[in-house]
Write a protein that holds these residues in place. Structure first.
Motif, PDB file in Angstrom:
ATOM      1  N   HIS B  47       0.862  -1.176   0.000  1.00 12.53           N
ATOM      2  CA  HIS B  47       0.000   0.000   0.000  1.00 12.53           C
ATOM      3  C   HIS B  47       0.899   1.227   0.000  1.00 12.53           C
ATOM      4  O   HIS B  47       2.049   1.164   0.414  1.00 12.53           O
ATOM      5  CB  HIS B  47      -0.869   0.059   1.260  1.00 12.53           C
ATOM      6  CG  HIS B  47      -2.041  -0.855   1.292  1.00 12.53           C
ATOM      7  ND1 HIS B  47      -3.249  -0.582   0.675  1.00 12.53           N
ATOM      8  CD2 HIS B  47      -2.193  -2.054   1.906  1.00 12.53           C
ATOM      9  CE1 HIS B  47      -4.094  -1.572   0.915  1.00 12.53           C
ATOM     10  NE2 HIS B  47      -3.485  -2.479   1.650  1.00 12.53           N
ATOM     11  N   TYR B  48       0.321   2.356  -0.405  1.00  8.68           N
ATOM     12  CA  TYR B  48       1.039   3.605  -0.249  1.00  8.68           C
ATOM     13  C   TYR B  48       0.070   4.708   0.145  1.00  8.68           C
ATOM     14  O   TYR B  48      -1.150   4.559   0.041  1.00  8.68           O
ATOM     15  CB  TYR B  48       1.816   3.968  -1.518  1.00  8.68           C
ATOM     16  CG  TYR B  48       0.973   4.393  -2.699  1.00  8.68           C
ATOM     17  CD1 TYR B  48       0.388   3.438  -3.524  1.00  8.68           C
ATOM     18  CD2 TYR B  48       0.794   5.741  -3.004  1.00  8.68           C
ATOM     19  CE1 TYR B  48      -0.367   3.816  -4.618  1.00  8.68           C
ATOM     20  CE2 TYR B  48       0.040   6.123  -4.096  1.00  8.68           C
ATOM     21  CZ  TYR B  48      -0.538   5.157  -4.898  1.00  8.68           C
ATOM     22  OH  TYR B  48      -1.287   5.534  -5.977  1.00  8.68           O
ATOM     23  N   SER B  49       0.648   5.793   0.632  1.00  6.01           N
ATOM     24  CA  SER B  49      -0.159   6.935   1.063  1.00  6.01           C
ATOM     25  C   SER B  49       0.346   8.194   0.374  1.00  6.01           C
ATOM     26  O   SER B  49       1.560   8.401   0.241  1.00  6.01           O
ATOM     27  CB  SER B  49      -0.056   7.104   2.578  1.00  6.01           C
ATOM     28  OG  SER B  49      -0.624   8.333   2.984  1.00  6.01           O
ATOM     29  N   TYR B  50      -0.600   9.029  -0.065  1.00  5.72           N
ATOM     30  CA  TYR B  50      -0.231  10.289  -0.708  1.00  5.72           C
ATOM     31  C   TYR B  50      -0.695  11.484   0.123  1.00  5.72           C
ATOM     32  O   TYR B  50      -0.798  12.602  -0.400  1.00  5.72           O
ATOM     33  CB  TYR B  50      -0.756  10.362  -2.146  1.00  5.72           C
ATOM     34  CG  TYR B  50      -2.207   9.996  -2.320  1.00  5.72           C
ATOM     35  CD1 TYR B  50      -2.590   8.666  -2.439  1.00  5.72           C
ATOM     36  CD2 TYR B  50      -3.184  10.979  -2.377  1.00  5.72           C
ATOM     37  CE1 TYR B  50      -3.922   8.316  -2.615  1.00  5.72           C
ATOM     38  CE2 TYR B  50      -4.516  10.645  -2.553  1.00  5.72           C
ATOM     39  CZ  TYR B  50      -4.886   9.311  -2.667  1.00  5.72           C
ATOM     40  OH  TYR B  50      -6.212   8.974  -2.845  1.00  5.72           O
ATOM     41  N   GLY B  51      -0.988  11.241   1.392  1.00  4.75           N
ATOM     42  CA  GLY B  51      -1.362  12.299   2.304  1.00  4.75           C
ATOM     43  C   GLY B  51      -2.091  11.715   3.502  1.00  4.75           C
ATOM     44  O   GLY B  51      -2.437  10.520   3.512  1.00  4.75           O
ATOM     45  N   VAL B  52      -2.331  12.570   4.503  1.00  5.14           N
ATOM     46  CA  VAL B  52      -3.061  12.100   5.681  1.00  5.14           C
ATOM     47  C   VAL B  52      -4.442  11.597   5.257  1.00  5.14           C
ATOM     48  O   VAL B  52      -5.173  12.282   4.544  1.00  5.14           O
ATOM     49  CB  VAL B  52      -3.192  13.245   6.710  1.00  5.14           C
ATOM     50  CG1 VAL B  52      -4.086  12.812   7.874  1.00  5.14           C
ATOM     51  CG2 VAL B  52      -1.820  13.654   7.219  1.00  5.14           C
ATOM     52  N   LYS B  53      -4.734  10.390   5.660  1.00  2.00           N
ATOM     53  CA  LYS B  53      -5.986   9.686   5.369  1.00  2.00           C
ATOM     54  C   LYS B  53      -6.158   9.311   3.903  1.00  2.00           C
ATOM     55  O   LYS B  53      -7.216   8.808   3.507  1.00  2.00           O
ATOM     56  CB  LYS B  53      -7.196  10.494   5.846  1.00  2.00           C
ATOM     57  CG  LYS B  53      -7.231  10.733   7.338  1.00  2.00           C
ATOM     58  CD  LYS B  53      -8.562  11.269   7.794  1.00  2.00           C
ATOM     59  CE  LYS B  53      -8.598  11.715   9.243  1.00  2.00           C
ATOM     60  NZ  LYS B  53      -7.889  10.879  10.184  1.00  2.00           N
ATOM     61  N   ASP B  54      -5.143   9.554   3.074  1.00  2.00           N
ATOM     62  CA  ASP B  54      -5.201   9.198   1.646  1.00  2.00           C
ATOM     63  C   ASP B  54      -4.273   8.031   1.367  1.00  2.00           C
ATOM     64  O   ASP B  54      -3.053   8.174   1.445  1.00  2.00           O
ATOM     65  CB  ASP B  54      -4.801  10.391   0.784  1.00  2.00           C
ATOM     66  CG  ASP B  54      -5.806  11.523   0.861  1.00  2.00           C
ATOM     67  OD1 ASP B  54      -5.370  12.687   0.863  1.00  2.00           O
ATOM     68  OD2 ASP B  54      -7.010  11.235   0.937  1.00  2.00           O
ATOM     69  N   THR B  55      -4.872   6.880   1.026  1.00  2.00           N
ATOM     70  CA  THR B  55      -4.068   5.698   0.756  1.00  2.00           C
ATOM     71  C   THR B  55      -4.584   4.991  -0.495  1.00  2.00           C
ATOM     72  O   THR B  55      -5.715   5.211  -0.927  1.00  2.00           O
ATOM     73  CB  THR B  55      -4.092   4.710   1.933  1.00  2.00           C
ATOM     74  OG1 THR B  55      -5.423   4.212   2.109  1.00  2.00           O
ATOM     75  CG2 THR B  55      -3.626   5.373   3.220  1.00  2.00           C
ATOM     76  N   ASP B  56      -3.734   4.137  -1.052  1.00  2.00           N
ATOM     77  CA  ASP B  56      -4.127   3.376  -2.229  1.00  2.00           C
ATOM     78  C   ASP B  56      -3.430   2.024  -2.199  1.00  2.00           C
ATOM     79  O   ASP B  56      -2.395   1.866  -1.544  1.00  2.00           O
ATOM     80  CB  ASP B  56      -3.780   4.124  -3.511  1.00  2.00           C
ATOM     81  CG  ASP B  56      -4.678   3.731  -4.672  1.00  2.00           C
ATOM     82  OD1 ASP B  56      -4.621   4.400  -5.716  1.00  2.00           O
ATOM     83  OD2 ASP B  56      -5.432   2.740  -4.542  1.00  2.00           O
ATOM     84  N   LYS B  57      -4.014   1.064  -2.931  1.00  2.00           N
ATOM     85  CA  LYS B  57      -3.472  -0.285  -2.933  1.00  2.00           C
ATOM     86  C   LYS B  57      -2.299  -0.413  -3.888  1.00  2.00           C
ATOM     87  O   LYS B  57      -2.236   0.253  -4.920  1.00  2.00           O
ATOM     88  CB  LYS B  57      -4.563  -1.272  -3.346  1.00  2.00           C
ATOM     89  CG  LYS B  57      -5.725  -1.359  -2.373  1.00  2.00           C
ATOM     90  CD  LYS B  57      -6.775  -2.347  -2.886  1.00  2.00           C
ATOM     91  CE  LYS B  57      -7.937  -2.448  -1.917  1.00  2.00           C
ATOM     92  NZ  LYS B  57      -8.964  -3.414  -2.397  1.00  2.00           N
ATOM     93  N   GLY B  58      -1.389  -1.339  -3.524  1.00  2.00           N
ATOM     94  CA  GLY B  58      -0.316  -1.722  -4.411  1.00  2.00           C
ATOM     95  C   GLY B  58      -0.620  -3.070  -5.029  1.00  2.00           C
ATOM     96  O   GLY B  58      -1.762  -3.534  -5.040  1.00  2.00           O
ATOM     97  N   GLU B  59       0.417  -3.733  -5.525  1.00  2.00           N
ATOM     98  CA  GLU B  59       0.216  -4.990  -6.259  1.00  2.00           C
ATOM     99  C   GLU B  59      -0.054  -6.201  -5.379  1.00  2.00           C
ATOM    100  O   GLU B  59      -0.546  -7.218  -5.861  1.00  2.00           O
ATOM    101  CB  GLU B  59       1.410  -5.257  -7.185  1.00  2.00           C
ATOM    102  CG  GLU B  59       2.738  -5.382  -6.495  1.00  2.00           C
ATOM    103  CD  GLU B  59       3.899  -5.609  -7.465  1.00  2.00           C
ATOM    104  OE1 GLU B  59       3.750  -6.403  -8.411  1.00  2.00           O
ATOM    105  OE2 GLU B  59       4.965  -4.991  -7.246  1.00  2.00           O
ATOM    106  N   VAL B  60       0.256  -6.137  -4.069  1.00  2.00           N
ATOM    107  CA  VAL B  60       0.029  -7.284  -3.189  1.00  2.00           C
ATOM    108  C   VAL B  60      -0.692  -6.837  -1.922  1.00  2.00           C
ATOM    109  O   VAL B  60      -0.238  -7.077  -0.801  1.00  2.00           O
ATOM    110  CB  VAL B  60       1.352  -8.012  -2.855  1.00  2.00           C
ATOM    111  CG1 VAL B  60       1.902  -8.712  -4.071  1.00  2.00           C
ATOM    112  CG2 VAL B  60       2.375  -7.057  -2.260  1.00  2.00           C
TER     113      VAL B  60
END
Lengths: 110, 112
Positions: B47-60
């Motif tokens: 997973h990664y985050s691009y800001g507070v409370k903003d996250t997105d899934k990665g490949e696993v």
């Protein structure tokens, strides 16, 4: 599905020789291609990186060669030293995500 | 220097138990990442985050969740650990406007 393919898996080079590690990719959206060096028990450390609008980048003994048409890039380590013995990872990035190769274990023999 | 610390550095846990790994950065970098490293697979983005409370899934991402309530902390949670999640987990950060990513020292997790 491995988005970045790296070879060889392992490499043994004599001190003073040239180490060459190759990577290939398929996704033409990738816009940043870094190489990382990792020593046992440590996190990967950024070594050198290139953008696809440049065919070569050199920093000291480390050079990236980039072939956009072939979708390949490689790391060349000139005058390899025993202290270069480590695992090297290529990677490619787009849309804030990074995709890594499977790594190459380099051993430089004194 | 990434200015990243990870805790714990080593953990052994049993199958089915919840586990939370912590990543702390001293900088206020916008982007933070969680990877796992396994032999033959290199590093894979969870997973990664691009800001507070903003996250997105990665490949696993299956089996993992993340949270980022403060700029400096990024938590990775395994809700119910499985043996396939035995791995070394790395956190990384990246400044907005830069492609350069810097890694922490890693957490070795063993699920028995």
């Amino acid at each position: 599905q491995q988005q970045v393919k790296q070879s060889p898996q392992s490499l043994i080079v004599q001190k003073g020789g040239i180490s060459i590690i190759n990577c290939a990719y398929e996704n033409t959206a990738f816009d940043y291609f870094p190489w990382y060096q990792q020593f046992p028990g440590k996190g990967p450390a950024l070594l050198i990186a290139i953008r696809p609008d440049v065919s070569e980048k050199k920093e000291g003994r480390f050079t990236i060669s980039f072939n956009k048409s072939a979708k390949q890039f490689s790391l060349h380590i000139m005058d390899s030293q025993p202290g270069d013995s480590a695992t090297y990872f290529c990677a490619a990035s787009y849309n804030n995500q990074f995709y890594f190769g499977t790594g190459t274990s380099l051993t430089v023999i004194p | 220097d990434a200015g990243i610390t990870q805790s714990p550095r080593h953990k052994v846990t049993e199958t089915g138990t919840p586990v939370t790994l912590r990543c702390h950065q001293t900088e206020n970098h916008r982007y933070m990442y969680w990877y796992r490293q396994d032999p033959g697979h290199g590093l894979r983005l969870i997973h990664y985050s691009y800001g507070v409370k903003d996250t997105d899934k990665g490949e696993v991402s299956d089996g993992y969740s993340v949270s980022r309530s403060k700029t400096e902390d990024f938590l990775l949670t395994l809700e119910s650990a499985t043996s396939s999640q035995t791995s070394v987990y790395f956190c990384a950060n990246r400044r907005q406007g830069s492609y350069e990513q810097y890694f922490g020292p890693g957490t070795r997790l063993t699920v028995t």
